[in-house]
Design a protein around this motif. Structure first.
Motif, mmCIF file in Angstrom:
data_model
loop_
_atom_site.group_PDB
_atom_site.id
_atom_site.type_symbol
_atom_site.label_atom_id
_atom_site.label_comp_id
_atom_site.label_asym_id
_atom_site.label_seq_id
_atom_site.Cartn_x
_atom_site.Cartn_y
_atom_site.Cartn_z
ATOM 1 N N GLY A 58 5.979 15.329 -3.988
ATOM 2 C CA GLY A 58 4.973 14.843 -3.055
ATOM 3 C C GLY A 58 5.616 14.340 -1.780
ATOM 4 N N ARG A 59 4.763 13.827 -0.899
ATOM 5 C CA ARG A 59 5.225 13.288 0.382
ATOM 6 C C ARG A 59 4.520 11.968 0.639
ATOM 7 N N VAL A 60 5.281 10.983 1.087
ATOM 8 C CA VAL A 60 4.668 9.717 1.443
ATOM 9 C C VAL A 60 3.864 9.942 2.714
ATOM 10 N N ARG A 61 2.574 9.682 2.642
ATOM 11 C CA ARG A 61 1.701 9.834 3.813
ATOM 12 C C ARG A 61 1.699 8.545 4.633
ATOM 13 N N GLN A 62 1.595 7.418 3.932
ATOM 14 C CA GLN A 62 1.620 6.123 4.606
ATOM 15 C C GLN A 62 1.972 5.057 3.578
ATOM 16 N N THR A 63 2.664 4.013 4.035
ATOM 17 C CA THR A 63 3.007 2.911 3.145
ATOM 18 C C THR A 63 3.224 1.638 3.940
ATOM 19 N N SER A 64 3.074 0.521 3.265
ATOM 20 C CA SER A 64 3.395 -0.765 3.865
ATOM 21 C C SER A 64 4.744 -1.272 3.360
ATOM 22 N N TYR A 65 5.405 -0.485 2.498
ATOM 23 C CA TYR A 65 6.749 -0.847 2.039
ATOM 24 C C TYR A 65 7.741 -0.722 3.194
ATOM 25 N N ASP A 66 8.872 -1.409 3.069
ATOM 26 C CA ASP A 66 9.938 -1.319 4.068
ATOM 27 C C ASP A 66 10.422 0.117 4.184
ATOM 28 N N PHE A 83 0.848 -1.193 0.000
ATOM 29 C CA PHE A 83 0.000 0.000 0.000
ATOM 30 C C PHE A 83 0.883 1.242 0.000
ATOM 31 N N LEU A 84 0.441 2.272 -0.722
ATOM 32 C CA LEU A 84 1.177 3.529 -0.786
ATOM 33 C C LEU A 84 0.194 4.681 -0.887
ATOM 34 N N ALA A 85 0.339 5.679 -0.016
ATOM 35 C CA ALA A 85 -0.472 6.900 -0.057
ATOM 36 C C ALA A 85 0.488 8.089 -0.113
ATOM 37 N N ILE A 86 0.308 8.944 -1.116
ATOM 38 C CA ILE A 86 1.178 10.095 -1.333
ATOM 39 C C ILE A 86 0.316 11.341 -1.449
ATOM 40 N N THR A 87 0.744 12.425 -0.801
ATOM 41 C CA THR A 87 0.030 13.693 -0.920
ATOM 42 C C THR A 87 0.863 14.667 -1.756
ATOM 43 N N PHE A 88 0.155 15.560 -2.453
ATOM 44 C CA PHE A 88 0.774 16.545 -3.328
ATOM 45 C C PHE A 88 0.154 17.910 -3.042
ATOM 46 N N ASP A 89 0.921 18.963 -3.298
ATOM 47 C CA ASP A 89 0.404 20.320 -3.120
ATOM 48 C C ASP A 89 -0.461 20.763 -4.293
ATOM 49 N N GLY A 90 -0.232 20.202 -5.479
ATOM 50 C CA GLY A 90 -0.983 20.580 -6.669
ATOM 51 C C GLY A 90 -2.221 19.723 -6.872
ATOM 52 N N ALA A 91 -3.287 20.332 -7.359
ATOM 53 C CA ALA A 91 -4.564 19.643 -7.543
ATOM 54 C C ALA A 91 -4.501 18.546 -8.600
ATOM 55 N N ASP A 92 -3.655 18.692 -9.604
ATOM 56 C CA ASP A 92 -3.588 17.714 -10.689
ATOM 57 C C ASP A 92 -2.409 16.764 -10.571
ATOM 58 N N ASP A 93 -1.580 16.932 -9.546
ATOM 59 C CA ASP A 93 -0.372 16.120 -9.424
ATOM 60 C C ASP A 93 -0.657 14.641 -9.200
ATOM 61 N N ALA A 94 -1.645 14.318 -8.368
ATOM 62 C CA ALA A 94 -1.951 12.908 -8.094
ATOM 63 C C ALA A 94 -2.425 12.211 -9.363
ATOM 64 N N GLU A 95 -3.273 12.869 -10.133
ATOM 65 C CA GLU A 95 -3.768 12.285 -11.387
ATOM 66 C C GLU A 95 -2.624 12.101 -12.386
ATOM 67 N N ALA A 96 -1.729 13.083 -12.476
ATOM 68 C CA ALA A 96 -0.586 12.975 -13.384
ATOM 69 C C ALA A 96 0.342 11.832 -12.954
ATOM 70 N N ALA A 97 0.559 11.696 -11.661
ATOM 71 C CA ALA A 97 1.395 10.601 -11.155
ATOM 72 C C ALA A 97 0.749 9.255 -11.477
#
Length: 158
Positions: free
Chosen positions: A138-146, A4-18
């Motif tokens: 962006g910034r990793v908000r939460q992940t299950s990766y090592d 699982f990976l959750a990332i936050t971005f400051d830009g409104a379209d950044d998550a969709e582009a990623a």
């Protein structure tokens, strides 16, 4: 269940582009995604969610539709519709994907004009995600990766 990976971005379209960039490596067969969601918060603070169906839901709905089709001979149209709905619910229960409550919580925490990307990765080299996400800030908000993968992801987006 995958990573699982959750990332936050400051830009409104950044998550969709990623997500589009990640989809390109998925279509190349280099990673497999189980479920995805994108959240946006507009300048007025309105939060919108785009949660794609997990493959468990899609599979369950397809199986339910087929079973409903078989029952169609005995019970007309309602069998197909009922079978697809029941199958989707069964598939969603068997492979629940990304937690909707967590998605909503992150969406509320976003700054106005921000966005978030949620990924349930079922297969693939996490180094590919590091490379793709490195072009975004962006910034990793939460992940299950090592921890080492989390740090590499976070560092690549700075």
């Amino acid at each position: 269940m995958g990573q699982f990976l959750a990332i936050t971005f400051d830009g409104a379209d950044d998550a969709e582009a990623a997500l589009r960039s990640i989809r390109s490596i998925e279509h190349a067969g280099k990673i497999g995604l189980e479920d995805t969601a994108v959240v946006r918060k507009d300048a007025d603070g309105k939060v919108t969610f785009h949660n794609e169906a997990s493959s468990g839901t899609e599979t369950g709905a397809a199986i339910g539709a087929v079973l409903g089709g078989l029952l169609f001979v005995v019970f007309p149209v309602g069998a197909i519709v009922g079978g697809a709905i029941a199958g989707g619910l069964v598939g969603r229960a068997a492979a629940p994907g990304i937690d909707g409550g967590f998605v909503k919580e992150v969406g509320q925490d976003l700054p106005p004009g921000g966005s978030a990307l949620f990924l349930q990765v079922k297969a693939g080299d996490p180094g590919l995600l590091v490379g793709v996400l490195g072009q975004f800030h962006g910034r990793v908000r939460q992940t299950s990766y090592d921890d080492d993968i989390e740090k590499a992801l976070d560092d690549s987006m700075r």
